[in-house]
Structures are given as C-alpha cells and as structure tokens.
Scaffold this motif. Sequence first.
Motif, PDB file in Angstrom:
ATOM      1  N   GLN A   1      14.346  -9.128  21.794  1.00 20.44           N
ATOM      2  CA  GLN A   1      14.031  -8.939  23.214  1.00 20.44           C
ATOM      3  C   GLN A   1      14.545  -7.602  23.731  1.00 20.44           C
ATOM      4  N   GLU A   2      15.501  -7.012  23.006  1.00 20.13           N
ATOM      5  CA  GLU A   2      16.035  -5.694  23.358  1.00 20.13           C
ATOM      6  C   GLU A   2      15.377  -4.580  22.533  1.00 20.13           C
ATOM      7  N   ALA A   3      14.259  -4.900  21.886  1.00 22.55           N
ATOM      8  CA  ALA A   3      13.423  -3.932  21.163  1.00 22.55           C
ATOM      9  C   ALA A   3      13.967  -3.518  19.803  1.00 22.55           C
ATOM     10  N   PHE A   4      14.872  -4.314  19.221  1.00 13.46           N
ATOM     11  CA  PHE A   4      15.317  -4.063  17.859  1.00 13.46           C
ATOM     12  C   PHE A   4      14.401  -4.791  16.877  1.00 13.46           C
ATOM     13  N   ILE A   5      14.289  -4.243  15.662  1.00 13.61           N
ATOM     14  CA  ILE A   5      13.633  -4.940  14.564  1.00 13.61           C
ATOM     15  C   ILE A   5      14.725  -5.648  13.780  1.00 13.61           C
ATOM     16  N   VAL A   6      14.520  -6.934  13.470  1.00 18.94           N
ATOM     17  CA  VAL A   6      15.601  -7.729  12.873  1.00 18.94           C
ATOM     18  C   VAL A   6      15.120  -8.455  11.626  1.00 18.94           C
ATOM     19  N   ASP A   7      15.871  -8.291  10.528  1.00 18.52           N
ATOM     20  CA  ASP A   7      15.701  -9.102   9.324  1.00 18.52           C
ATOM     21  C   ASP A   7      16.869 -10.081   9.231  1.00 18.52           C
ATOM     22  N   LEU A   8      16.599 -11.270   8.674  1.00 14.45           N
ATOM     23  CA  LEU A   8      17.634 -12.279   8.510  1.00 14.45           C
ATOM     24  C   LEU A   8      17.865 -12.587   7.037  1.00 14.45           C
ATOM     25  N   ALA A   9      19.119 -12.836   6.700  1.00 13.03           N
ATOM     26  CA  ALA A   9      19.484 -13.388   5.395  1.00 13.03           C
ATOM     27  C   ALA A   9      20.505 -14.488   5.651  1.00 13.03           C
ATOM     28  N   PHE A  10      20.401 -15.588   4.883  1.00  9.14           N
ATOM     29  CA  PHE A  10      21.234 -16.756   5.148  1.00  9.14           C
ATOM     30  C   PHE A  10      22.302 -17.001   4.086  1.00  9.14           C
ATOM     31  N   ASP A  11      22.416 -16.094   3.137  1.00 13.85           N
ATOM     32  CA  ASP A  11      23.492 -16.203   2.142  1.00 13.85           C
ATOM     33  C   ASP A  11      23.873 -14.800   1.683  1.00 13.85           C
ATOM     34  N   GLY A  12      25.025 -14.701   1.035  1.00 17.68           N
ATOM     35  CA  GLY A  12      25.534 -13.395   0.667  1.00 17.68           C
ATOM     36  C   GLY A  12      24.704 -12.667  -0.360  1.00 17.68           C
ATOM     37  N   THR A  13      24.123 -13.380  -1.305  1.00 20.91           N
ATOM     38  CA  THR A  13      23.349 -12.730  -2.365  1.00 20.91           C
ATOM     39  C   THR A  13      22.097 -12.057  -1.816  1.00 20.91           C
ATOM     40  N   SER A  14      21.309 -12.806  -1.042  1.00 15.84           N
ATOM     41  CA  SER A  14      20.086 -12.221  -0.480  1.00 15.84           C
ATOM     42  C   SER A  14      20.432 -11.152   0.549  1.00 15.84           C
ATOM     43  N   GLY A  15      21.528 -11.346   1.280  1.00 13.45           N
ATOM     44  CA  GLY A  15      21.937 -10.345   2.264  1.00 13.45           C
ATOM     45  C   GLY A  15      22.310  -9.030   1.609  1.00 13.45           C
ATOM     46  N   LEU A  16      23.088  -9.104   0.542  1.00 12.70           N
ATOM     47  CA  LEU A  16      23.475  -7.881  -0.170  1.00 12.70           C
ATOM     48  C   LEU A  16      22.256  -7.208  -0.783  1.00 12.70           C
ATOM     49  N   ASP A  17      21.343  -7.991  -1.343  1.00 14.19           N
ATOM     50  CA  ASP A  17      20.125  -7.421  -1.926  1.00 14.19           C
ATOM     51  C   ASP A  17      19.323  -6.652  -0.885  1.00 14.19           C
ATOM     52  N   LEU A  18      19.161  -7.241   0.307  1.00 10.54           N
ATOM     53  CA  LEU A  18      18.420  -6.560   1.378  1.00 10.54           C
ATOM     54  C   LEU A  18      19.152  -5.305   1.823  1.00 10.54           C
ATOM     55  N   ALA A  19      20.462  -5.398   1.990  1.00 15.15           N
ATOM     56  CA  ALA A  19      21.243  -4.258   2.474  1.00 15.15           C
ATOM     57  C   ALA A  19      21.164  -3.080   1.515  1.00 15.15           C
ATOM     58  N   LEU A  20      21.054  -3.367   0.219  1.00 19.96           N
ATOM     59  CA  LEU A  20      21.005  -2.299  -0.778  1.00 19.96           C
ATOM     60  C   LEU A  20      19.597  -1.767  -1.009  1.00 19.96           C
ATOM     61  N   SER A  21      18.587  -2.584  -0.726  1.00 20.91           N
ATOM     62  CA  SER A  21      17.213  -2.185  -1.057  1.00 20.91           C
ATOM     63  C   SER A  21      16.409  -1.702   0.137  1.00 20.91           C
ATOM     64  N   GLU A  22      16.813  -2.078   1.352  1.00 25.59           N
ATOM     65  CA  GLU A  22      16.093  -1.690   2.557  1.00 25.59           C
ATOM     66  C   GLU A  22      16.947  -0.731   3.386  1.00 25.59           C
ATOM     67  N   GLU A  23      16.311  -0.056   4.325  1.00 25.53           N
ATOM     68  CA  GLU A  23      17.012   0.894   5.199  1.00 25.53           C
ATOM     69  C   GLU A  23      17.278   0.237   6.551  1.00 25.53           C
TER      70      GLU A  23
END
Length: 224
Positions: free
Chosen positions: A22-44
């Motif tokens: 609602q504040e105009a940010f684009i948001v991705d979600l991850a619900f566990d540490g493994t998928s979160g770390l994978d996204l953080a390392l592979s996406e900008e």
Amino acid sequence: MKILVIEDEHKIASSIKKGLEQEAFIVDLAFDGTSGLDLALSEEYDIIILDRMLPEIDGLTICTKLREAKNHTPILILTAKSQLVDKVEGLNAGADDYLLKPFAFEELLARVRALARRPKKSINHLLTIDNLTLDSLQFEVKREGKYIRLSTKEFSLLEYLMRHPNQTITKDSIINHVWNYDADILPNTVEVYIGYLRTKIDKPFKKPLIQTIRGFGYRIGEHI
C-alpha cells in the motif's frame, strides 16, 4: 523499491506485505530460512526484513551468510527477544536495525524508510534525470515542475529505470525487479507498462527520455 520479507508466521508476513504494498513497495515473501536465503542471494532487493527465529536456517545465520557473500542489502531483524545481548548479537551478525515484536506497522514503515535514506552503498531516494525527478519516499514524480500521477506499478518501473540511467535494461531484469517473484507475467506486460509511462512522462513534453533498444530492452536518459 523491492523488499524481501523472511517471516515464518504467515499472518504477520502477509500483514507486512499488504502494508508495504500500500506504500508502493514491491514485496516478496519467504516463510523459512532456506528459501529466504536463496531469494536473498539470487534476487536483487533494496531492503530485507528478517525474522530472527526461522525454521531450517535462523535469521542470524542468514545475516552472516549474506555479509560473507558481500551482499550489503540493508537488513532489519524482527524478534521477540528483548535482551540487550540479543540485539548486540543481531547487529554483530550484520543487521542494520532491530525491531521487537509485537510492533506497530507505522514503526516498521518508519524504520524501512530510515534504512532507505541511509547513504549506500546506499539507496538514494531522490532521483533526477534531465528535468524529471522521482522521490521514492514521498511517492512523487515531477517533470518540468509538474506533478505526474502514476500507478504503483508504473512508479516502480520508472524508479527501477531511473536507478540505472543511460543503461540498457533487459525485460527479464525489469520483470525480476518490478514484479513479485511468483507473479504471472505475460510476454508483452513490460511493453504495455513502458507504453503507459511514455504516455505520462514523455508525450506531454518536448524531449522523450525513455528509449527502446531493439532486441535488448529499454534505457532512460539522454538520447544518443
């Protein structure tokens, strides 16, 4: 700006996502540490909001691994642990800020904006190309001093282009940064939104700023 939220409590994660969008940010979600770390390392991402207690890989380990990988994205840790030693551990692991649960969304938003204002390696919130300006904190766009009303997605697309002035940006890169990770994007979606932007920030003015680099992507800046 694009934000990654790594939070295993689905209700909290969805609430944060809804508020930030609602504040105009684009948001991705991850619900566990493994998928979160994978996204953080592979996406900008521009900012990472990270729960400390996560299944599979905990938040402090994620922080440490990102910093070891030379990933300097600002990190805000969320936690129910209130002891000073816990906060120190988080900051020593590489986090930039620390927010205790439960928290008000207004405080989370204020901290996100504070991280966005930090000199980066940092994220500049006021962008200028020629006579076009974009303020990512105030959600304002002006050209020749005239306010231009954009949709959330148009604003995000323009911001991404303006953060890479005079660079050719591919469609794939635009999709990865401007749309959510799991968004269902049609082949001509980027072209459609580039058209929307041109109608609003180029056609009413004498000098067009958005260029199509055929076979490659798009560029914003001085025509060459």
